[in-house]
Enzyme design. Sequence first.
Site, PDB file in Angstrom:
ATOM      1  N   SER A 124       0.822  -1.203   0.000  1.00  0.00           N
ATOM      2  CA  SER A 124       0.000   0.000   0.000  1.00  0.00           C
ATOM      3  C   SER A 124       0.852   1.247   0.000  1.00  0.00           C
ATOM      4  O   SER A 124       1.968   1.262   0.544  1.00  0.00           O
ATOM      5  CB  SER A 124      -0.896  -0.014   1.244  1.00  0.00           C
ATOM      6  OG  SER A 124      -1.495   1.233   1.468  1.00  0.00           O
ATOM      7  N   TYR A 149      -2.832  -0.982  10.562  1.00  0.00           N
ATOM      8  CA  TYR A 149      -2.917  -1.590   9.230  1.00  0.00           C
ATOM      9  C   TYR A 149      -1.683  -1.221   8.396  1.00  0.00           C
ATOM     10  O   TYR A 149      -1.029  -2.086   7.814  1.00  0.00           O
ATOM     11  CB  TYR A 149      -4.185  -1.120   8.509  1.00  0.00           C
ATOM     12  CG  TYR A 149      -4.132  -1.302   7.016  1.00  0.00           C
ATOM     13  CD1 TYR A 149      -4.287  -2.560   6.443  1.00  0.00           C
ATOM     14  CD2 TYR A 149      -3.885  -0.219   6.162  1.00  0.00           C
ATOM     15  CE1 TYR A 149      -4.208  -2.735   5.069  1.00  0.00           C
ATOM     16  CE2 TYR A 149      -3.806  -0.387   4.799  1.00  0.00           C
ATOM     17  CZ  TYR A 149      -3.974  -1.645   4.250  1.00  0.00           C
ATOM     18  OH  TYR A 149      -3.882  -1.819   2.899  1.00  0.00           O
ATOM     19  N   LYS A 153       1.647  -3.502   6.719  1.00  0.00           N
ATOM     20  CA  LYS A 153       2.127  -3.505   5.337  1.00  0.00           C
ATOM     21  C   LYS A 153       3.626  -3.235   5.295  1.00  0.00           C
ATOM     22  O   LYS A 153       4.378  -3.882   4.551  1.00  0.00           O
ATOM     23  CB  LYS A 153       1.359  -2.470   4.514  1.00  0.00           C
ATOM     24  CG  LYS A 153      -0.080  -2.843   4.239  1.00  0.00           C
ATOM     25  CD  LYS A 153      -0.191  -4.164   3.496  1.00  0.00           C
ATOM     26  CE  LYS A 153      -1.616  -4.554   3.183  1.00  0.00           C
ATOM     27  NZ  LYS A 153      -1.715  -5.885   2.557  1.00  0.00           N
TER      28      LYS A 153
END
Length: 341
Positions: A124, A149, A153
């Site tokens: 991302s 989150y 990543k």
Amino acid sequence: MAILVTGGLGYIGSHTVVELQKSGFEVVIVDDLSNSERFILENIEKVSGTAPVFYPFDLKRRELLSQLLDAHTIEGCINFAAYKAVGESQVIPLDYYENNLVTLINLLQEFKERNISNFIFSSSCTVYGQADHMPIDESAPLKAPESSYGKTKQMGEQILMDFAQAHEKKVSLLRYFNPIGAHPSALLGELPIGIPNNLVPYVTQTAAGIRESLSIFGSDYPTKDGTAVRDYIYVVDLARAHVAALQKLLSETEPTAVDIYNLGTGEGSSVLEIVKTFERANNVSVPYAITGRREGDITIAYADASKAEKELNWKASTPLDQALKTTWAWQQYLESRSANQ
């Protein structure tokens, strides 16, 4: 030989499965259905004409993954299996670290033991944080993400780079910007569970009357209309990039390779531009209200995707209005399907 697609019934995963099948790959899907529904499997077959092999289990159960790998000759993996709601990750961070990282480690342990390479990771643009310069290219420094989150990543990328170096594996890290849209058939699209976390599904549900009003977080950003700017990429374009990245990995002869690519359009659109373009493209209205800024949101982010264009012969080509038309068609399909159940 087959390609393992984890999270293959999810939003980006299902579109990528179709593109893999169109390119001649056999596909094996693992998905625990925590962020999808089984009818997506049926729709993949309707779109592509081929039913992928499907295993409904949680990748934290390594013994089931081992049994799958005993049953199939796997040539590579595209890993979409992850929780992905930024706000939720701040409320239940341990769940995010366990799900997003333990599942990845289980996959890599099995790949190491079985000497399987060619691993593509769904990453991302959150790894860049608020970048210092626009557009963002792959050399931009990584900054500590605001959300758990985003941290998973960034950690996932580091785990994969260490894995590739230590065990002579080929890895591709694909840093998405903001995927939108649905398949042209209107049989595949984003399927938010509960209240949508992303802008475009919320716009769509507001236009459909499911949500009373869209909240636009902040109108005082230093942008052309005061709302935050992102790079919105059509999901089918994004899916095709995964196929191109896989084909490149399969063709590389060096035992160790780590490819990193930004996947975006190279153009930024504001929140208000998305709303207005959606309204024009679909001849509908979207009630909205301006509210205060949301904590952790960055001002502007759009990609320099020239590396992917040069090395993968890939470029996002679908106009914004066309992508937003497919989103509305998908919403109408969901409503029709619900009414007929």
